[in-house]
Design an enzyme around this catalytic site. Structure first.
Site, PDB file in Angstrom:
ATOM      1  N   GLU A  59       0.824  -1.213   0.000  1.00 41.40           N
ATOM      2  CA  GLU A  59       0.000   0.000   0.000  1.00 41.40           C
ATOM      3  C   GLU A  59       0.858   1.263   0.000  1.00 41.40           C
ATOM      4  O   GLU A  59       0.583   2.213  -0.741  1.00 41.40           O
ATOM      5  CB  GLU A  59      -0.933  -0.010   1.215  1.00 41.40           C
ATOM      6  CG  GLU A  59      -1.649   1.300   1.512  1.00 41.40           C
ATOM      7  CD  GLU A  59      -2.642   1.723   0.447  1.00 41.40           C
ATOM      8  OE1 GLU A  59      -3.107   2.875   0.509  1.00 41.40           O
ATOM      9  OE2 GLU A  59      -2.947   0.912  -0.452  1.00 41.40           O
ATOM     10  N   HIS A  62       2.550   1.939  -3.301  1.00 42.85           N
ATOM     11  CA  HIS A  62       1.545   2.400  -4.261  1.00 42.85           C
ATOM     12  C   HIS A  62       1.256   3.889  -4.071  1.00 42.85           C
ATOM     13  O   HIS A  62       1.152   4.639  -5.042  1.00 42.85           O
ATOM     14  CB  HIS A  62       0.260   1.580  -4.102  1.00 42.85           C
ATOM     15  CG  HIS A  62      -0.856   2.017  -4.992  1.00 42.85           C
ATOM     16  ND1 HIS A  62      -0.724   2.175  -6.361  1.00 42.85           N
ATOM     17  CD2 HIS A  62      -2.159   2.337  -4.715  1.00 42.85           C
ATOM     18  CE1 HIS A  62      -1.867   2.570  -6.882  1.00 42.85           C
ATOM     19  NE2 HIS A  62      -2.754   2.680  -5.905  1.00 42.85           N
ATOM     20  N   HIS A 124     -12.542   2.833  -9.032  1.00 39.29           N
ATOM     21  CA  HIS A 124     -11.153   3.259  -8.914  1.00 39.29           C
ATOM     22  C   HIS A 124     -10.291   2.679 -10.041  1.00 39.29           C
ATOM     23  O   HIS A 124      -9.486   3.394 -10.656  1.00 39.29           O
ATOM     24  CB  HIS A 124     -10.591   2.838  -7.554  1.00 39.29           C
ATOM     25  CG  HIS A 124      -9.286   3.481  -7.206  1.00 39.29           C
ATOM     26  ND1 HIS A 124      -9.145   4.832  -7.037  1.00 39.29           N
ATOM     27  CD2 HIS A 124      -8.062   2.953  -6.996  1.00 39.29           C
ATOM     28  CE1 HIS A 124      -7.883   5.109  -6.745  1.00 39.29           C
ATOM     29  NE2 HIS A 124      -7.210   3.984  -6.714  1.00 39.29           N
ATOM     30  N   HIS A 217     -20.657 -10.612 -14.897  1.00 42.45           N
ATOM     31  CA  HIS A 217     -19.376 -10.246 -15.511  1.00 42.45           C
ATOM     32  C   HIS A 217     -19.018 -11.221 -16.630  1.00 42.45           C
ATOM     33  O   HIS A 217     -18.518 -10.803 -17.679  1.00 42.45           O
ATOM     34  CB  HIS A 217     -18.268 -10.232 -14.455  1.00 42.45           C
ATOM     35  CG  HIS A 217     -16.911  -9.955 -15.028  1.00 42.45           C
ATOM     36  ND1 HIS A 217     -16.622  -8.785 -15.700  1.00 42.45           N
ATOM     37  CD2 HIS A 217     -15.775 -10.702 -15.043  1.00 42.45           C
ATOM     38  CE1 HIS A 217     -15.359  -8.811 -16.102  1.00 42.45           C
ATOM     39  NE2 HIS A 217     -14.832  -9.963 -15.724  1.00 42.45           N
ATOM     40  N   HIS A 279      -4.687 -10.313 -16.358  1.00 44.80           N
ATOM     41  CA  HIS A 279      -6.080 -10.048 -16.739  1.00 44.80           C
ATOM     42  C   HIS A 279      -6.354  -8.542 -16.716  1.00 44.80           C
ATOM     43  O   HIS A 279      -6.948  -7.985 -17.644  1.00 44.80           O
ATOM     44  CB  HIS A 279      -6.986 -10.774 -15.751  1.00 44.80           C
ATOM     45  CG  HIS A 279      -8.437 -10.777 -16.108  1.00 44.80           C
ATOM     46  ND1 HIS A 279      -8.948 -11.363 -17.239  1.00 44.80           N
ATOM     47  CD2 HIS A 279      -9.516 -10.264 -15.451  1.00 44.80           C
ATOM     48  CE1 HIS A 279     -10.247 -11.214 -17.280  1.00 44.80           C
ATOM     49  NE2 HIS A 279     -10.631 -10.544 -16.203  1.00 44.80           N
TER      50      HIS A 279
END
Length: 303
Positions: A59, A62, A124, A217, A279
């Site tokens: 985190e 990032h 996000h 999805h 992906h």
């Protein structure tokens, strides 16, 4: 070669933004969103956390890299505005890049401090994708500035509308994929192509909502494959003289099949993280390519 420095900086910023996007996906997929607690920009109230756990490192790195890239994006946008303002898309792309990198940062900070619903959190990744695409297209414009004639395929109104539909639909698929992860619905639908050995799974019971999210999805992603195949056939049939459209359509189809394979492999792979990040990577590049196609077909009136 014109604006060599701008081109190099654009490439560096594009790569940096791709790392931001993959870092964000890594934060989500490793459950590291609370790796710095509920404090921002500090991490557990510290500028540099002491003895950080793995989730904190993920985190915190990032946050640092996103902040640096935010500065790079602003520099790239201002630089492009000054040097490429004669190109019709420059100002729009510069504004998009800056606005969405700021929006991305504010959403990330807000999620840490106040928390958000899964519906909002799923946005996000989509916002990160738009920000990345805007930076890449700004870089492409810097390279196009060397050309005597910019690429401007003349297409029909129907083709233009369909391409924009596919672009928007691709974003919807990106959103549903992010929502699957945020609702922890990745593994509720066992097997492929059947879901829990059913063509249409049972969506009642305790995990009914999550199964519905995952199944939706799958349906969205399957339709995207079909829409992109139609786009390729249409391109080859009507606009094969425009190599820019032919090769980008082929690449878009190649990427969507690779992306689908990566998504399916998540269900069967012992190493979940690698196919999951791949992906996310392929769908981001796919969206950027469709954005490029949309950009060049708007340069001329319909045929």
């Amino acid at each position: 070669m014109k604006n060599k420095g701008l081109k190099i900086f654009g490439i560096i910023t594009s790569i940096g933004m791709l790392i931001v996007l993959l870092q964000g996906a890594l934060v989500t997929k490793t459950g590291s969103a609370e790796g710095c607690g509920a404090t921002w920009p500090l991490c557990f109230g510290e500028v540099i956390p002491e003895s950080p756990a793995l989730e904190t490192i993920i985190e915190y790195s990032h946050r640092l890299w996103s902040g640096l890239m935010g500065l790079f994006v602003i520099i790239l946008a201002v630089w492009s505005w000054k040097k490429l303002s004669h190109l019709r898309e420059t100002k729009f792309m510069a504004l998009m890049a800056v606005l969405f990198i700021m929006f991305q940062g504010l959403m990330g900070a807000g999620a840490v401090i106040w928390g958000n619903s899964d519906i909002v959190l799923a946005l996000h990744f989509g916002i990160s994708t738009i920000s990345f695409a805007s930076v890449v297209l700004l870089t492409v414009l810097a390279f196009e500035n060397d050309l005597q004639h910019v690429l401007a395929p003349i297409v029909s109104k129907g083709y233009r509308i369909y391409l924009f539909f596919v672009l928007i639909y691709c974003y919807a698929v990106i959103y549903t994929g992010a929502y699957v992860k945020h609702t922890e619905a990745t593994y509720v639908c066992g097997g492929y192509p059947l879901c829990n050995n059913e063509l249409i799974p049972n969506m009642s019971g305790g995990l009914g909502f999550e199964i519905g999210v995952h199944f939706a999805h799958r349906v969205f992603a399957s339709l995207l494959v079909i829409f992109l195949v139609i786009l390729l056939i249409w391109t080859l049939k009507r606009f094969r003289t425009y190599k820019s459209l032919v090769w980008t359509s082929i690449l878009a189809n190649l990427l969507v099949f690779i992306q689908a394979a990566a998504g399916i492999s998540v269900l069967y792979s012992d190493n979940y993280l690698t196919p999951a990040l791949f992906h996310a990577l392929t769908v981001t590049v796919l969206f950027t390519i469709l954005g490029y196609m949309a950009m060049i077909i708007t340069r001329n009136k319909t045929s």
